[in-house]
Scaffold this active site. Structure first.
Site, PDB file in Angstrom:
ATOM      1  NE  ARG A 151      -3.458  -2.321   2.828  1.00 38.28           N
ATOM      2  CZ  ARG A 151      -3.103  -3.451   3.434  1.00 38.28           C
ATOM      3  NH1 ARG A 151      -1.877  -3.577   3.952  1.00 38.28           N
ATOM      4  NH2 ARG A 151      -3.951  -4.458   3.529  1.00 38.28           N
ATOM      5  CE  LYS A 175      -6.099  -0.954   4.939  1.00 40.85           C
ATOM      6  NZ  LYS A 175      -7.406  -1.200   4.299  1.00 40.85           N
ATOM      7  CG  HIS A 256      -5.262   0.568  -4.450  1.00 42.61           C
ATOM      8  ND1 HIS A 256      -4.684   0.307  -3.225  1.00 42.61           N
ATOM      9  CD2 HIS A 256      -6.333  -0.264  -4.537  1.00 42.61           C
ATOM     10  CE1 HIS A 256      -5.378  -0.633  -2.599  1.00 42.61           C
ATOM     11  NE2 HIS A 256      -6.374  -1.001  -3.389  1.00 42.61           N
ATOM     12  NE  ARG A 259      -2.963  -3.365  -1.828  1.00 37.36           N
ATOM     13  CZ  ARG A 259      -2.473  -4.136  -0.855  1.00 37.36           C
ATOM     14  NH1 ARG A 259      -1.167  -4.277  -0.710  1.00 37.36           N
ATOM     15  NH2 ARG A 259      -3.286  -4.775  -0.020  1.00 37.36           N
ATOM     16  CG  HIS A 282      -5.980  -8.663   0.897  1.00 37.44           C
ATOM     17  ND1 HIS A 282      -6.204  -9.049  -0.405  1.00 37.44           N
ATOM     18  CD2 HIS A 282      -5.821  -7.306   0.863  1.00 37.44           C
ATOM     19  CE1 HIS A 282      -6.177  -7.990  -1.187  1.00 37.44           C
ATOM     20  NE2 HIS A 282      -5.945  -6.929  -0.451  1.00 37.44           N
ATOM     21  CE1 TYR A 291      -5.964  -7.553  -7.752  1.00 31.39           C
ATOM     22  CE2 TYR A 291      -6.158  -8.499  -5.563  1.00 31.39           C
ATOM     23  CZ  TYR A 291      -5.891  -7.426  -6.386  1.00 31.39           C
ATOM     24  OH  TYR A 291      -5.567  -6.217  -5.831  1.00 31.39           O
TER      25      TYR A 291
END
Length: 313
Positions: A151, A175, A256, A259, A282, A291
């Site tokens: 990110r 995160k 992004h 990414r 994730h 994806y």
């Protein structure tokens, strides 16, 4: 129930302390709940007066404002977490949002760049910048971004200490302060080593030297400003300049999108979704499954190319 602003503050403090939520996530909760509080206040009500019908009325109000499904789904999620917290804290005797169905999220395929466009960006990066130092930094930025799928917030806030010693993998803090290890490609390692050498040897009286000697000392990409490292917005502008130099439409190039390209190109090369999930950081495999359009396309081509009945058709 206590006053709205105190209740919201207590909820946000709890999310930050107990759940390890990322700062941007906590800020989003705060914005959503304050919007709800303002809407209630305009009707002479407070958070304590929430009922299922009033939550549904608020969501209808958000819809009438033209807010996207994703935004409305996020606001309902914020409300659900708040009302559950209020119930657990004993502020309420019920949870008025627990059975409300959300608008759901539109399932959109990620926008990506093909490999030739990524190669053009990588080739253009060393041409963008006013000095050798800026050009080396810019190449390092985009090489690391495409090599790791980080990110943009993770990229610009990389500590210099984690990048020393010609690492073959990078430790990335994502995160919720969750850490993950991501391998580096040889071109990314070369670009990183070149930038670190320039960064560390910058003359003390130069702009870069002063940044490294000051509050930017901790960061791989030091910059003036409160944080001490390059802001996300600055990298976004740099990426636009690289896109122009590469002959790619700047409107199609964002951090992004790169990414997404990282993940998609790995899948095209045969990587499995679990590995992609780990590399992207994730928490839920469901987030990575967007994806699978790549796998669907590959399997369709496989059937149409190799199935005996497809040949007859």
């Amino acid at each position: 129930m206590i006053a709205d602003h105190r209740a919201i503050s207590a909820f946000l403090d709890a999310k930050a302390a107990e759940s390890g939520s990322a700062r941007n996530t906590v800020l989003a909760y705060g914005r959503d709940l304050r919007d709800l509080s303002d809407w209630l206040a305009g009707r002479g009500l407070a958070m304590a007066d929430l009922t299922r019908e009033r939550v549904e009325d608020y969501l209808a109000h958000c819809d009438a404002q033209g807010l996207s499904r994703a935004t409305r789904a996020r606001r309902l999620s914020s409300i659900r977490q708040f009302t559950r917290f209020a119930l657990e804290e004993g502020w309420r005797d019920d949870d008025p949002a627990i059975r409300i169905s959300g608008p759901g999220r539109a399932r959109r395929l990620p926008k990506i760049l093909d490999r030739s466009e990524i190669e053009a960006l990588l080739a253009a990066a060393p041409l963008v910048g006013r000095s050798d130092a800026e050009r080396a930094r810019n190449l390092c930025l985009i090489e690391l971004l495409y090599a790791t799928g980080m990110r943009v917030s993770e990229l610009v806030a990389l500590p210099a200490a984690t990048c020393r010693g010609d690492p073959r993998v990078l430790l990335i803090r994502g995160k919720g302060d969750k850490e993950r290890m991501v391998p580096l490609t040889p071109p990314a390692r070369r670009a990183l080593a070149a930038w670190l050498a320039i960064r560390d040897d910058a003359p003390k009286d130069s702009a870069l030297g002063r940044l490294v000697a000051g509050k930017g000392a901790r960061w791989l990409f030091p910059a003036p400003g409160v944080a001490g490292h390059m802001p996300r917005q600055s990298f976004g502008r740099l990426l636009n300049d690289m896109a122009v130099a590469a002959g790619v439409s700047p409107s199609r190039v964002t951090p992004h999108v790169i990414r997404h390209a990282f993940a998609t190109h790995l899948l095209e090369g045969g990587a499995d979704l679990r590995s992609i999930q780990t590399l992207l950081g994730h928490a839920d495999l469901g987030t990575t499954e967007i994806y699978t359009h790549v796998l669907d396309s590959r399997m369709r081509d496989l059937v149409l190319t190799h199935h005996p009945l497809a040949k007859k058709a």
